[in-house]
Design an enzyme around this catalytic site. Sequence first.
Site, short mmCIF file in Angstrom:
data_model
loop_
_atom_site.label_atom_id
_atom_site.label_comp_id
_atom_site.label_asym_id
_atom_site.label_seq_id
_atom_site.Cartn_x
_atom_site.Cartn_y
_atom_site.Cartn_z
N ASP A 154 46.15 -35.11 -12.06
CA ASP A 154 45.48 -36.12 -12.89
C ASP A 154 43.96 -35.94 -12.89
OD1 ASP A 154 47.88 -37.28 -13.55
OD2 ASP A 154 47.78 -38.78 -11.97
N GLU A 170 41.37 -38.97 -7.35
CA GLU A 170 42.56 -38.69 -6.55
C GLU A 170 43.19 -37.37 -6.99
OE1 GLU A 170 44.05 -40.15 -3.15
OE2 GLU A 170 42.69 -41.30 -4.42
N TYR A 214 46.67 -41.62 -20.13
CA TYR A 214 46.50 -41.85 -18.69
C TYR A 214 46.15 -43.31 -18.42
CZ TYR A 214 45.29 -40.79 -13.87
OH TYR A 214 45.27 -40.75 -12.50
N ARG A 246 44.95 -44.87 -15.68
CA ARG A 246 43.89 -45.29 -14.76
C ARG A 246 42.55 -45.01 -15.44
NH1 ARG A 246 47.69 -42.96 -11.14
NH2 ARG A 246 48.64 -44.56 -9.81
N HIS A 277 37.93 -42.38 -19.14
CA HIS A 277 38.85 -41.68 -20.01
C HIS A 277 38.93 -42.49 -21.30
CE1 HIS A 277 40.23 -40.73 -15.86
NE2 HIS A 277 40.37 -39.51 -16.36
N ASP A 298 41.25 -37.62 -12.33
CA ASP A 298 40.45 -38.64 -11.67
C ASP A 298 40.15 -38.16 -10.26
OD1 ASP A 298 42.83 -38.97 -10.35
OD2 ASP A 298 43.24 -40.97 -11.11
N GLU A 309 51.79 -33.42 -10.08
CA GLU A 309 52.10 -34.29 -8.95
C GLU A 309 53.57 -34.67 -8.84
OE1 GLU A 309 48.02 -35.86 -10.37
OE2 GLU A 309 49.74 -34.84 -11.23
#
Length: 904
Positions: free
Chosen positions: A104, A108, A329, A331, A377, A106, A17
């Site tokens: 990532d 998103e 990570y 989130r 996670h 997740d 990203e």
Amino acid sequence: MAKKGESNDGIKLVIVESPTKAKTIRKFLGREYVVESCMGHIRDLPKSAKDIPEKVKKEKWAQLGVNVDKNFEPLYCVPKDKTKVVKNLKDKLEEASELYLATDEDREGESISWHLLEVLKPKVPTKRMVFHEITKEAIQKALKDTREIDLNLVRAQEARRVLDRLVGYTISPLLWKKVAYGLSAGRVQSVAVRLIAERELERVRFKKSSYWGVLAELAKDGVNFESRLQQYKNQRIATGKDFDGLTGQLTAGKDVLVLDDKLAAKLSQDLKSGSWTVSEVEEKPTTRKPAAPFITSTLQQESNRKLGLSSRETMQVAQKLYEQGFITYMRTDSTFLSEEAIKASRECIQSKYGKEYLTPQPRNYAAKKVKGAQEAHEAIRPAGNQFMDPDETGLTGQQFRLYDMIWKRTIASQMVDARQKQVSAKIQVGDALFGASGMTIEFPGFLRAYVEGSDDPEADLAEREVRLPALKVKDSVKVSKLDPTSHETKPPARYTEASLVQTMEKEGIGRPSTYASVIGTIIDRGYVRKNGTALVPTFTAMIVSKLLSSYLTEYVDLGFTSEMEQSLDNIAEGDLDWEKYLASIYKGPKGLRALVEAQEEKINPDDARTMTLEGMDRYKFHVGRYGAYLTSTRDGEDVSASLPDNESPADITPEIAERLIDQKINGADALGKDPKTGLPIYVLNGRFGPYVQLGDVSPEDDKPKRASLPPNTQPEQVDLNMALELLSLPKTLGIHPGTSKEIKAGLGRFGPFVVHDGDYRSIPKGESVITITLERALEMLSQPKKGRGRAAALKDLGPHPDSGEAVQVFNGPYGPYIKCGKVNSSLPEGVTPDTITLEQAIALINEKGGVSKAKGKAKKAPSAKKAAPVKEAPAKGALKKAVTPKAKAEVLGVKKVVTRKAKK
């Protein structure tokens, strides 16, 4: 996913990203890998009419961006600022033999990978590469353990995006028509505003009560300690806990004695001469366990409390730490620690604190499942299988402070309990009974590493201990001081970012990964302002919340919003069809579309933009085109007055309202006259707060000179001299000895400042723009720049030979870069700010487009001589056409250039 194929030749393209993430991952991969950044989402729903493709612009649903009559099909567009990014990725993909999507892990991130697949349409083998930390071991493992894109996660993200668009774009126009143009509503945003607005109404309804106590300063064996009156004539003395937290009044049915000032003073006088004797002593050992490692929400809460960072700032800093490979990570809703993390923690504890601080067995924290929990996670912790000590990271500023906090919290989670001893004593004197309590830390345990709410564990340990002397029943103690103490009940505290996040998580509203953006949005859109750490609603927030609660109750209901989150989780798990779910929310006689259409006819705009406050019956409060204002009657006539933006609904009083109306009708009383012009000087209150004004508003001069009051200065504190000083700003303090240019002091949008030759410095809190001296200004200007704007250059390399403009090295959000005029260029791999030379920098600047000699505008550099043709064309885009590989290698000091051949 993509067509399968067998090939080990050519480059392997890895897409992430952000540039920082790409730069970190490049260090762990070989020369056969090219790592590129897609800069987040490359596609999204249209943000405005100009984003909508011509072929569908005339469709009724185009503005919404979702074809609700065709299975809620989203209209995805590539924004203009992403066209170059997409072209670059396509060019790189033409050279590649394999594609790794490394976004990532997740919803998103999964969605970003899916959009990349849809837009790039790769014809080579494509793999989904996932990891939760950016270390060499994690990246190498991720390359081997690839998987397919999880379409359930993609659908859950898509459903969330479409749902948010449907709610926002359906309800917001209703607010434009009934309250004021430009207002917005949101699925989670509006619930957050409601929580904050309802807390403000609780403060409005709250009525203060006063009560008194008696505080004694006692001594025994040379040790002083405090004791408070608990009973008098066998009746318990009222304390704060006896009053209702919502009303401020004594809770009904409480059999307590509420002291007033006279009785408290009498007892303080009468008891001094009495005999003070210990009647009871109790010792109780206690233990305290460490908190679990951080998850997203607890990180935001603790960062707000300890570091003063907003949720948005916390996540921005954490993102940088993750992308640089310092933390896992960020989130996550899981408190789970992997075996390697537990082992690394225990090694740190034993080496830094000693074996006695290490638990006999590892502490295991089960994955925490909360309402609306996102993908599990590991907990947020230092990355890798060996935790880098904060002092060895080379980090500075906010990044260091946040990493340090994460490191300490992780380490503390594997340390032994803190052992404490609580001591309480009761002391009798006449008909009065006093109580004293103390706490000593027998063994600090995990508190040695981490104490919640403090940056200095050693200092906090000292503050926590309250030592009493050795007391026994029938011991006599001496009284050295006896004073009455005054108390008032306090209204419910306004939400802070930390407490709002805590409430939203508890109620299952939104997701921890979205809390930062939700809070940032309601602040940016004028619904909430920050007063210190408190989130204060504006009158606009109160009125919008009132309208939505009255007419669209479900969409600001905590339970309904939480159920939406659960439904999105069910979609992610493959247990719910996303199209059917969206249809149930939006369509039908009870759906959102029909509900808004029905309520639109019922809502009277004048009523919708008006509210009243308890205890302010003479006044009405409104939101109009130019902000909030109040209305009342004077001598039978309606009058109105603007409400300053810094006026809080719960803090406005009849006295403040009358003053605003008086000022509107009669004008303010002048402080005096300006000795130079003879014009009157006023202190006035405007929409943006209090200010001083020179002269009156007239048809000839509708913009008289004005100056805002400095922060924390109240209108009643301003006298004529202060007003004259403020109106004289900006003022010249003197001449800079190094440049012979003026140094000035003034008041700006972000507060008081000093400036020299375009170089600004904020004047710190506690210092006055009026009294600041030239010497102090010079001292401030000599310090590195902080806060807003670009920081000072890391290195000044010299002038560009063609344009004469300075060639400088700066530190940016994606790492160090070179700047010359309007041209920026990132530093190549292996080149640092310390080692780069002017010649290298000029080559990089020219490669990016050069600098024109006359105006310093970017121009296209002349193409270098083309390399001799080869049988197989070299890979496209490996190096820019402006500089040949050989020339670039010579400038940057690279000994060998490897040119990889593209796959035929």
